[in-house]
Design a protein around this motif. Structure first.
Motif, PDB file in Angstrom:
ATOM      1  N   ASN A  36      21.826  -4.286   1.577  1.00 57.89           N
ATOM      2  CA  ASN A  36      20.562  -3.890   0.958  1.00 57.89           C
ATOM      3  C   ASN A  36      19.408  -4.129   1.913  1.00 57.89           C
ATOM      4  O   ASN A  36      19.430  -5.045   2.740  1.00 57.89           O
ATOM      5  CB  ASN A  36      20.323  -4.686  -0.333  1.00 57.89           C
ATOM      6  CG  ASN A  36      21.405  -4.458  -1.355  1.00 57.89           C
ATOM      7  OD1 ASN A  36      21.694  -3.324  -1.710  1.00 57.89           O
ATOM      8  ND2 ASN A  36      22.034  -5.540  -1.816  1.00 57.89           N
ATOM      9  N   GLY A  37      18.372  -3.306   1.848  1.00 52.85           N
ATOM     10  CA  GLY A  37      17.206  -3.462   2.708  1.00 52.85           C
ATOM     11  C   GLY A  37      15.915  -3.194   1.953  1.00 52.85           C
ATOM     12  O   GLY A  37      15.902  -2.428   0.991  1.00 52.85           O
ATOM     13  N   THR A  38      14.859  -3.857   2.384  1.00 55.72           N
ATOM     14  CA  THR A  38      13.536  -3.623   1.807  1.00 55.72           C
ATOM     15  C   THR A  38      12.509  -3.526   2.935  1.00 55.72           C
ATOM     16  O   THR A  38      12.715  -4.065   4.020  1.00 55.72           O
ATOM     17  CB  THR A  38      13.121  -4.767   0.856  1.00 55.72           C
ATOM     18  OG1 THR A  38      13.061  -5.992   1.596  1.00 55.72           O
ATOM     19  CG2 THR A  38      14.121  -4.909  -0.290  1.00 55.72           C
ATOM     20  N   ILE A  39      11.438  -2.816   2.707  1.00 59.64           N
ATOM     21  CA  ILE A  39      10.333  -2.700   3.665  1.00 59.64           C
ATOM     22  C   ILE A  39       9.035  -2.996   2.925  1.00 59.64           C
ATOM     23  O   ILE A  39       8.747  -2.382   1.895  1.00 59.64           O
ATOM     24  CB  ILE A  39      10.264  -1.292   4.282  1.00 59.64           C
ATOM     25  CG1 ILE A  39      11.512  -1.012   5.125  1.00 59.64           C
ATOM     26  CG2 ILE A  39       9.007  -1.139   5.134  1.00 59.64           C
ATOM     27  CD1 ILE A  39      11.547   0.382   5.714  1.00 59.64           C
ATOM     28  N   GLN A  40       8.284  -3.937   3.464  1.00 61.35           N
ATOM     29  CA  GLN A  40       6.974  -4.230   2.897  1.00 61.35           C
ATOM     30  C   GLN A  40       5.908  -3.806   3.906  1.00 61.35           C
ATOM     31  O   GLN A  40       5.915  -4.233   5.059  1.00 61.35           O
ATOM     32  CB  GLN A  40       6.815  -5.723   2.593  1.00 61.35           C
ATOM     33  CG  GLN A  40       5.463  -6.065   1.972  1.00 61.35           C
ATOM     34  CD  GLN A  40       5.328  -7.544   1.649  1.00 61.35           C
ATOM     35  OE1 GLN A  40       6.070  -8.372   2.159  1.00 61.35           O
ATOM     36  NE2 GLN A  40       4.360  -7.869   0.803  1.00 61.35           N
TER      37      GLN A  40
END
Length: 232
Positions: A36-40
């Motif tokens: 899983n990946g997230t970008i802020q």
């Protein structure tokens, strides 16, 4: 006897059906992995209070030195600044008799009050004597080594033309170059000097001088532009 056989036969068939159903849902060895990946997104914001200066009963040969104003990188991204100083008067005599200068100090750790007072005093003396860069000409070398400092008229070429300027309003541009790149956690303290030349005559009596200092910020990445940069 027949009833018993029928009962056993029924039980055997039911067992066969259970075995068959179980065999049908049997699986081979398997394995599953997930990533899983997230970008802020970062923020690009600049902070500065809206009070520049205020003074009354100004007269020829007098000079106003503003208090320090702090320009802050209040976001999480490095930013390139562009600054403009627009000044005007409500008299047809023109803005040309007003001389304007500035000093700016960039830092991560704020200078103490004594250091900034010394910078301000040197700048005031130099500006009053017509020195373009009073910090370099007057000293403060030890203190200057801890900070980045720029000072002068806005700009030298434009200041020379002010004496001939007949317009009631003029915008002075500065804020380009490495000094005006404000990284995360950095600040710039800036002050302004405004002097009404002693050659200003009676046509300046009762004049109202107005000034606006505007700071814009953009990303430092290649290709990032200020909003009006691509306007021909």
């Amino acid at each position: 006897m027949n009833k018993a056989k029928k009962a056993l036969l029924g039980t055997a068939l039911a067992g066969a059906m259970v075995v068959s159903a179980g065999f049908g849902t049997y699986s081979w060895f398997t394995d599953v992995k997930e990533a899983n990946g997230t970008i802020q997104n970062g923020t690009l914001t600049v902070g500065m209070d809206s009070n520049l200066f205020a003074h009354q009963n100004f007269a020829p040969s007098q000079m106003l030195i503003s208090n320090w104003k702090t320009i802050q990188n209040t976001g999480s991204l490095d930013q390139q600044l562009r600054a403009t100083y627009t000044h005007s008067i409500d008299k047809e005599a023109g803005i040309g008799k007003y001389k304007v200068g500035y000093m700016a100090i960039k830092y991560s750790v704020k200078p103490d009050a004594g250091t900034e007072a010394a910078f301000k005093e040197k700048f005031q003396r130099g500006f009053d004597k017509g020195i373009t860069n009073p910090v370099m000409d007057q000293g403060l070398v030890a203190a200057k080594s801890k900070y980045e400092v720029v000072s002068g008229t806005i700009s030298a070429e434009e200041a020379q033309g002010l004496a001939k300027a007949a317009s009631m309003s003029k915008t002075l541009n500065f804020g380009k170059g490495k000094f005006w790149q404000l990284n995360e956690g950095e600040n710039i303290d800036i002050l302004f000097a405004v002097k009404l030349l002693d050659t200003a005559g009676n046509e300046y009596q009762g004049a109202n001088y107005s000034a606006t200092f505007k700071v814009e910020a953009k990303q430092t990445d290649n290709g990032a532009e200020f909003e009006t940069e691509n306007v021909k």
